[in-house]
Enzyme design. Sequence first.
Site, PDB file in Angstrom:
ATOM      1  N   CYS A  25       0.863  -1.450   0.139  1.00 37.47           N
ATOM      2  CA  CYS A  25      -0.094   0.110   0.124  1.00 37.47           C
ATOM      3  C   CYS A  25       0.981   1.241   0.034  1.00 37.47           C
ATOM      4  O   CYS A  25       1.534   1.632   1.013  1.00 37.47           O
ATOM      5  CB  CYS A  25      -0.979   0.146   1.283  1.00 37.47           C
ATOM      6  SG  CYS A  25      -1.863   1.589   1.356  1.00 37.47           S
ATOM      7  N   GLU A  72      -3.325   0.105  -6.167  1.00 40.97           N
ATOM      8  CA  GLU A  72      -2.275  -0.843  -6.669  1.00 40.97           C
ATOM      9  C   GLU A  72      -1.836  -0.831  -7.794  1.00 40.97           C
ATOM     10  O   GLU A  72      -2.989  -0.370  -8.812  1.00 40.97           O
ATOM     11  CB  GLU A  72      -2.775  -2.228  -6.132  1.00 40.97           C
ATOM     12  CG  GLU A  72      -2.876  -2.594  -4.635  1.00 40.97           C
ATOM     13  CD  GLU A  72      -1.850  -2.502  -3.590  1.00 40.97           C
ATOM     14  OE1 GLU A  72      -0.726  -2.323  -4.305  1.00 40.97           O
ATOM     15  OE2 GLU A  72      -2.083  -2.673  -2.587  1.00 40.97           O
TER      16      GLU A  72
END
Length: 233
Positions: free
Chosen positions: A2, A105
Amino acid sequence: MCGRYSLTSPEEAMRRLFDIQAGDIGPPRYNLAPSQLAPVARRESADGPVLARLMRWGLVPGWARDESIGQRLINARSETAAEKPSFRAAFRQRRCLVPADGFYEWRNLGSRKQPYWISRPEGEPFAMAGLWESWRRDDGPELLTFTILTTEATEDLRPIHHRMPVILPPEAHAAWLDQAETPSAELFVSGRAPELRPRAVSTHVNRPANDDAECLRPLDGEAPVAGTQPRLL
DNA sequence: CCAGACGTTGTT
DNA sequence: GTCTGG
DNA sequence: CCAGACGTTGTT
DNA sequence: GTCTGG
């Protein structure tokens, strides 16, 4: 992992979900990047209220000689954070919830990287598991920093990326914040996370300076997601 | 003993 | 390639 | 995470 | 601060 996320939910919804009693949440953010200030929720004492506080993303351990190490400590593996020198003190004593309503992502397609915004179906906010630290050099000002725990991606997200942030369902918030108890590894299993949905977005999000709603707009022309509208001023 | 690292990710 | 800045 | 810089000298 | 490597 992340390395970028969003936080655009109405402030009231966040205060309710996280049971935040006081503190600064800051403005809505579409493209929160490492090194920037972001709100985290944590207790200052065992039975104290949950307070929000703006901290810098990228954890600087107490023993660090300078703050540059924080650039590389934006994530901590949940599988090993309890033992790692950089994280274990915070893991024992300084756990926090990191409010978000989506994270990004990048899927590696060889010749290019396709970004996805991953969020709840209705855009509700959620809690990522975090650790925080207070650091200062000599008599310098206090620097508050945090990191986000990661875990194996769920099957759904695996095609995009094999790691993802630890997302805590509401019923796990209290256990994570209770520094009197050793947190159970169960908390980190991505299968416990609420339902998440990836949406391909444009590379507009790549540039951290682009902190606007365009970051969230689905590429495929899908309708905007309810509940993710920017907060009214 | 002191010196030096202490992390994640992805990729090879 | 690698580091810094956001 | 990605984007953007990455250097020296002398002069203003 | 604490651990590993020399």
